[in-house]
Design a protein around this motif. Structure first.
Motif: not given
Length: 71
Positions: A50-65
């Motif tokens: 939910r936090g990633l979605i609220e930050a603007g992440a969308r399906p197929s986006d790459r997210v680094g940790v």
């Protein structure tokens, strides 16, 4: 035969929910004396999603940790 996460899930992202249904109260992760059940883990995964979605992440986006090495 009771379904398991391995014969329900289609991707790695699909595993937490079915695992919690099968083994909700069992320990999923134990680290440095702290235990997390499958149900607790799913709650944290959902919270992060939910936090990633609220930050603007969308399906197929790459997210680094980026995490601190705790070893």
């Amino acid at each position: 035969m009771k379904p398991t996460p391995w014969n329900i899930a289609t991707t790695l992202a699909d595993l937490p929910g079915p695992a919690a249904q099968c083994w909700g109260g069992r320990v999923a992760i134990s680290f440095k004396g702290r235990d997390e059940t499958f149900t607790e883990l799913v709650g944290k995964v959902d919270h992060l999603a939910r936090g990633l979605i609220e930050a603007g992440a969308r399906p197929s986006d790459r997210v680094g940790v980026w995490l601190k090495n705790l070893s």
